[in-house]
Motif scaffolding. Structure first.
Motif, mmCIF file in Angstrom:
data_model
loop_
_atom_site.group_PDB
_atom_site.id
_atom_site.type_symbol
_atom_site.label_atom_id
_atom_site.label_comp_id
_atom_site.label_asym_id
_atom_site.label_seq_id
_atom_site.Cartn_x
_atom_site.Cartn_y
_atom_site.Cartn_z
ATOM 1 N N ALA A 154 -24.543 1.403 125.206
ATOM 2 C CA ALA A 154 -25.631 1.109 126.145
ATOM 3 C C ALA A 154 -25.979 2.329 126.987
ATOM 4 C CB ALA A 154 -25.231 -0.058 127.043
ATOM 5 N N LEU A 155 -24.959 3.102 127.386
ATOM 6 C CA LEU A 155 -25.210 4.320 128.173
ATOM 7 C C LEU A 155 -25.965 5.361 127.346
ATOM 8 C CD1 LEU A 155 -21.806 4.684 130.058
ATOM 9 C CD2 LEU A 155 -23.972 3.867 130.981
ATOM 10 N N PHE A 156 -25.614 5.487 126.068
ATOM 11 C CA PHE A 156 -26.329 6.415 125.188
ATOM 12 C C PHE A 156 -27.802 6.016 125.058
ATOM 13 C CE2 PHE A 156 -23.786 9.467 122.488
ATOM 14 C CZ PHE A 156 -22.721 9.538 123.363
ATOM 15 N N ILE A 157 -28.049 4.723 124.869
ATOM 16 C CA ILE A 157 -29.424 4.239 124.730
ATOM 17 C C ILE A 157 -30.210 4.488 126.014
ATOM 18 C CG2 ILE A 157 -30.842 2.158 124.435
ATOM 19 C CD1 ILE A 157 -28.547 1.082 122.634
ATOM 20 N N LEU A 158 -29.607 4.177 127.156
ATOM 21 C CA LEU A 158 -30.282 4.386 128.437
ATOM 22 C C LEU A 158 -30.606 5.858 128.650
ATOM 23 C CD1 LEU A 158 -31.280 3.414 131.196
ATOM 24 C CD2 LEU A 158 -28.901 3.552 132.023
ATOM 25 N N ALA A 159 -29.650 6.736 128.354
ATOM 26 C CA ALA A 159 -29.890 8.168 128.532
ATOM 27 C C ALA A 159 -31.021 8.654 127.632
ATOM 28 C CB ALA A 159 -28.613 8.953 128.245
ATOM 29 N N SER A 160 -31.072 8.161 126.388
ATOM 30 C CA SER A 160 -32.132 8.589 125.471
ATOM 31 C C SER A 160 -33.503 8.169 125.985
ATOM 32 C CB SER A 160 -31.889 8.023 124.070
ATOM 33 O OG SER A 160 -32.099 6.624 124.036
#
Length: 506
Positions: free
Chosen positions: A276-282
């Protein structure tokens, strides 16, 4: 502009704080399981009680690394974090042996491990900051020497207090023995004073000097990055996040549906959160948002190739170490000496031998710390690390077959050789591949591959011991031995050619 060559005593002073850090770390590793058992923990509960510490480290380390890269005070860049962590760790060391209940002890372990990480993480970057490339292996070897020396005394303290000074090593049910309490008190004082020595006896380069050292890396990044690179990198980050999110969700559902051990949730819920953190950062990067969060998550994706290869080596070697730290007390008291009652004299005598064992492996590590770089010069860092880890794996596996105190000490010789190598050679192989402007951050991220195997070990070892090994913890140590040998073989895959991280970071 080149970094100057430091004298032996300058490297000594900048590394001296590790003496105190490992003093506290050794007390934690050798005595925490004993404290948990004394306060009523069952053998299969011990790994999950340890889980808070590595989870905290997983969060703390990259954040401390990120901010220490950007800090400059009157004390310098890294030294404020040394001092803050030392103060917090010393307080936790005084509290830990006075925990009235099991869950207060587990919470104190959480705080103590986070505090130790605040001090310890910037020390790795300190070597990269202050030493030229030709001296970094010596710098990490010096840290290994102090780690081994501090751990020798730290691990031996309960034994010394009970056998040399006559302080009681037994206590009523639910009470920590005085020998353990006084060991933690001394550890708290030594931790603080040793770190204080490094804070005031060492120096750091000024921001202007660091600017010169880092200028070439930043120019390389600016010249190579293109719009297409950035868009491709964002897409890769999104896809990686979706894969982690979906995989974590599917496995979490499987655990729930099949009513598997609840400890498994920790690992795969963590995978969901990371995805979820990777998706949010992208998505933030698509909107051209640049802040500490996007930088931390994106740089995690863009690790240098050498670091990715070393990640597997670190994973399996630290999985082995964590199995040893968790289960040695229970294996020695139960499997080797047949004592299971924490209030009995036989149990406590056997438990007191565990710090002596840990003293031996740390003493061996200190003794061979400066030998490993010499061997590496004649062979290579990879071959030297392979040999050291194989010695360690054989030492762990041999515990299953031993029945005497002397034999247990001999097994720790192999572990000590591996420990010295684990503390120095991976960092020596890594340091040349890191952008100097992100040295602290990537050293923090590299510690993921110390923390993640701890989480995996704490998640699955208790389950394996209970379900497959008849509650005999010695088998967990055997599994750790084979894991350490595997990590040695994986070292052969590592390529240490210097690389510059050229991905867009926003």
């Amino acid at each position: 502009m080149q970094k100057r060559t430091l004298s032996f005593w300058e490297i000594w002073n900048m590394s001296f704080g590790f003496l105190g850090i490992q003093f506290g770390f050794a007390l934690q590793n050798a005595n925490t399981s004993r404290i948990f058992e004394t306060l009523g923990a069952d053998v299969d509960q011990i790994p999950i009680l340890w889980i808070a510490a590595p989870v905290t480290g997983l969060v703390v380390q990259p954040i401390i690394g990120y901010f220490s890269d950007r800090t400059w005070t009157r004390l310098g860049r890294r030294r404020p974090y040394f001092l803050a962590g030392a103060i917090l760790s010393s307080i936790a060391l005084f509290i830990m042996p006075n925990s009235p209940t099991l869950w207060i002890a587990a919470g104190t372990l959480w705080i103590m491990d986070a505090s130790i990480n605040i001090s310890m993480e910037p020390f790795r970057a300190f070597v990269g900051d202050n030493l030229p490339a030709k001296q970094r292996t010596l710098g990490f070897a010096m840290q290994s020497f102090f780690i081994g020396t501090g751990a020798v005394v730290g691990s031996l303290l309960p034994y010394m207090f009970s056998n040399w000074l006559g302080i009681s090593n037994t206590a009523p049910e639910g009470i920590i023995p005085d020998s353990v309490k006084w060991s933690f008190y001394v550890g708290g004082i030594v931790f603080f004073l040793a770190v204080l020595w490094t804070v005031f006896k060492s120096s750091e380069y000024s921001p202007e000097e660091l600017e010169e050292f880092e200028k070439r890396d930043r120019e390389a990044v600016a010249k190579v990055v293109k719009k297409e690179d950035r868009e491709q990198n964002i897409k890769k980050q999104l896809i990686s996040g979706l894969v982690m999110l979906i995989l974590g969700s599917l496995v979490t559902w499987y655990i729930y549906d099949h009513d598997l051990t609840k400890e498994l949730y920790i690992l795969f819920v963590g995978l969901i959160v990371t995805g979820a953190l990777f998706i949010l950062a992208s998505q933030l990067r698509k909107k051209k948002v640049q802040n500490g969060f996007t930088t931390i998550i994106t740089d995690m994706l863009n690790m240098p190739e050498t670091m990715k290869q070393l990640a597997w080596v670190q994973f399996f070697s630290w999985f082995a170490l964590f199995s040893m730290w968790i289960y040695t007390t229970a294996a020695v008291t139960g499997h080797v000496f047949g004592a299971t009652d924490p209030t009995s004299e036989l149990y406590n005598d056997a438990a007191d031998w565990v710090p002596v064992m840990f003293t031996v492996y740390n003493g061996v590590a200190a003794a061979v710390a400066f030998l490993l770089p010499v061997i590496a010069q004649k062979t290579s860092n990879r071959i030297t690390h392979l040999l050291a880890l194989c010695f360690g794996g054989i030492g762990l596996i041999s515990i299953y077959f031993l029945s005497s105190k002397a034999g247990l000490l001999l097994s720790m010789v192999g572990v000590g050789i591996a420990w010295a190598s684990i503390l120095s050679l991976p960092y020596a192989m890594l340091s040349g591949s890191l952008p100097s402007a992100k040295m602290g951050y990537y050293m923090g991220v590299f510690n993921f591959f110390i923390v993640i195997p701890q989480i995996v070990a704490a998640t699955i070892l208790g389950y394996l011991v209970k379900e497959f090994f008849g509650n005999d913890p010695v088998y967990a140590i055997v599994v750790g031995g084979f894991s350490m040998i595997l990590s040695g073989l994986l070292t052969l895959r590592v390529r240490t050619k210097k690389r510059v991280n050229i991905h867009e970071q926003v």
